[in-house]
Write a protein that holds these residues in place. Structure first.
Motif, short mmCIF file in Angstrom:
data_model
loop_
_atom_site.label_atom_id
_atom_site.label_comp_id
_atom_site.label_asym_id
_atom_site.label_seq_id
_atom_site.Cartn_x
_atom_site.Cartn_y
_atom_site.Cartn_z
N GLY A 25 -3.64 4.42 2.05
CA GLY A 25 -2.54 3.47 2.23
C GLY A 25 -2.07 2.81 0.95
N ARG A 26 -2.56 3.25 -0.18
CA ARG A 26 -2.18 2.63 -1.46
C ARG A 26 -1.13 3.48 -2.18
NH1 ARG A 26 -7.77 0.03 -3.70
NH2 ARG A 26 -8.08 -1.34 -1.91
N ALA A 27 0.06 2.94 -2.26
CA ALA A 27 1.19 3.67 -2.83
C ALA A 27 0.93 4.12 -4.26
CB ALA A 27 2.45 2.80 -2.78
N HIS A 28 0.34 3.24 -5.08
CA HIS A 28 0.15 3.60 -6.49
C HIS A 28 -0.79 4.80 -6.66
CE1 HIS A 28 -3.37 0.96 -5.97
NE2 HIS A 28 -3.88 1.60 -7.01
N LEU A 29 -1.70 5.01 -5.72
CA LEU A 29 -2.59 6.17 -5.83
C LEU A 29 -1.84 7.46 -5.50
CD1 LEU A 29 -5.85 4.69 -4.27
CD2 LEU A 29 -5.26 4.97 -6.70
N TRP A 30 -0.92 7.39 -4.52
CA TRP A 30 -0.08 8.55 -4.23
C TRP A 30 0.82 8.85 -5.42
CZ3 TRP A 30 -0.68 11.96 -0.46
CH2 TRP A 30 -1.43 11.59 0.66
N ALA A 31 1.33 7.78 -6.05
CA ALA A 31 2.17 7.97 -7.23
C ALA A 31 1.37 8.60 -8.37
CB ALA A 31 2.78 6.65 -7.67
N ASP A 32 0.12 8.19 -8.51
CA ASP A 32 -0.74 8.80 -9.54
C ASP A 32 -0.92 10.29 -9.29
OD1 ASP A 32 -1.02 6.32 -10.76
OD2 ASP A 32 -3.04 5.97 -9.97
N LEU A 33 -1.17 10.64 -8.02
CA LEU A 33 -1.33 12.05 -7.67
C LEU A 33 -0.04 12.81 -7.98
CD1 LEU A 33 -2.91 14.41 -6.43
CD2 LEU A 33 -2.18 13.58 -4.17
N GLY A 34 1.10 12.25 -7.59
CA GLY A 34 2.37 12.89 -7.91
C GLY A 34 2.58 13.00 -9.40
N GLY A 35 2.17 11.98 -10.12
CA GLY A 35 2.30 11.98 -11.58
C GLY A 35 1.47 13.06 -12.25
N VAL A 36 0.29 13.32 -11.71
CA VAL A 36 -0.54 14.40 -12.26
C VAL A 36 0.17 15.74 -12.07
CG1 VAL A 36 -2.72 15.67 -12.04
CG2 VAL A 36 -2.73 13.17 -11.98
N HIS A 37 0.70 15.97 -10.87
CA HIS A 37 1.43 17.21 -10.63
C HIS A 37 2.68 17.31 -11.52
CE1 HIS A 37 -0.85 19.09 -7.42
NE2 HIS A 37 -0.99 17.90 -6.86
N PRO A 66 8.47 0.95 -0.43
CA PRO A 66 9.84 1.39 -0.66
C PRO A 66 10.67 0.51 -1.59
CG PRO A 66 9.64 0.45 1.53
CD PRO A 66 8.26 0.52 0.94
N HIS A 67 10.20 -0.69 -1.89
CA HIS A 67 11.01 -1.59 -2.71
C HIS A 67 10.68 -1.52 -4.20
CE1 HIS A 67 12.75 -3.04 0.90
NE2 HIS A 67 11.56 -3.32 1.40
N TYR A 71 8.55 4.60 -8.04
CA TYR A 71 8.29 5.82 -7.27
C TYR A 71 9.59 6.60 -7.05
CZ TYR A 71 4.24 2.86 -6.37
OH TYR A 71 3.16 2.03 -6.51
N TRP A 72 10.68 5.89 -6.81
CA TRP A 72 11.98 6.54 -6.64
C TRP A 72 12.41 7.20 -7.95
CZ3 TRP A 72 13.32 7.07 -1.79
CH2 TRP A 72 12.84 6.16 -0.85
N LEU A 73 12.14 6.52 -9.07
CA LEU A 73 12.51 7.10 -10.37
C LEU A 73 11.68 8.34 -10.69
CD1 LEU A 73 13.08 3.84 -12.42
CD2 LEU A 73 14.83 5.51 -11.68
N GLU A 74 10.42 8.33 -10.32
CA GLU A 74 9.60 9.52 -10.53
C GLU A 74 10.10 10.68 -9.67
OE1 GLU A 74 6.74 10.14 -12.85
OE2 GLU A 74 8.25 8.74 -13.57
N ARG A 75 10.52 10.37 -8.46
CA ARG A 75 11.11 11.42 -7.61
C ARG A 75 12.38 11.95 -8.24
NH1 ARG A 75 11.36 9.24 -1.57
NH2 ARG A 75 12.19 11.32 -1.23
N LEU A 96 17.62 1.77 -8.34
CA LEU A 96 18.33 0.63 -8.93
C LEU A 96 18.86 -0.32 -7.85
CD1 LEU A 96 20.03 2.59 -11.79
CD2 LEU A 96 18.30 0.79 -12.05
N ALA A 97 19.15 0.20 -6.68
CA ALA A 97 19.55 -0.67 -5.58
C ALA A 97 18.37 -1.53 -5.13
CB ALA A 97 20.09 0.16 -4.41
#
Length: 167
Positions: A25-37, A66-67, A71-75, A96-97
């Protein structure tokens, strides 16, 4: 930064996957995983698996928090990397919104618009980035606010030159 190798990438993936398994449930950990990929894709070439895995992990991070613009910028960065500039611009604008003071987001949008040949839109986004960076000198900003307004002077100078703007 250590030299990024397939061995280090494998270890980073293992750690990131374990962290997500333990704390899903921790967003930053999912972002870390995405960042590794993402790093595997940019530094080592990666595969379609890395594209899909990065997309899934970053989407999950965005869903969980979502705010936050990061994460949106990495996507958006992933979409640019795989050749989807329209989606990259849409995601950058969405980030940016959520947080209009994200200087790096404006700078990235400027880059995306410039790559599409939209010079006026690129210059407008760059002006927003510069305005936001200028607010960094204000007193009493939180760490989060400082992070939003952070851009290296070198990145601004490079983009200014590419846009044909004077100092």
């Amino acid at each position: 930064d250590e030299h990024w190798t397939w061995k280090l990438a494998g270890e980073a993936l293992q750690w990131a996957r374990t962290a997500v398994d333990v704390h899903p449930g921790r967003a930053h950990l999912w972002a870390d995983l995405g960042g590794v990929h993402l790093r595997i894709l940019t530094d080592l070439g990666g595969t379609d698996h890395d594209v899909g895995a990065a997309s899934k992990a970053l989407a999950r991070a965005s869903e969980l928090d979502p705010h936050l613009p990061w994460y949106w910028l990495e996507r958006a960065r992933l979409e640019r990397l795989i050749g989807n500039p329209t989606e990259a611009i849409r995601l950058a604008k969405y980030a940016l919104a959520q947080e209009p003071y994200t200087a790096r987001g404006w700078l990235f949008l400027s880059r995306l618009e410039l790559e599409r040949g939209n010079n006026d839109l690129a210059k407008a986004a760059f002006a927003e980035a510069e305005q936001n960076v200028g607010m960094r000198e204000r007193q009493g900003l939180s760490d989060y606010e400082r992070e939003l307004l952070a851009v290296t002077p070198e990145r601004l100078t490079t983009m200014r030159k590419e846009l044909g703007l004077r100092n």
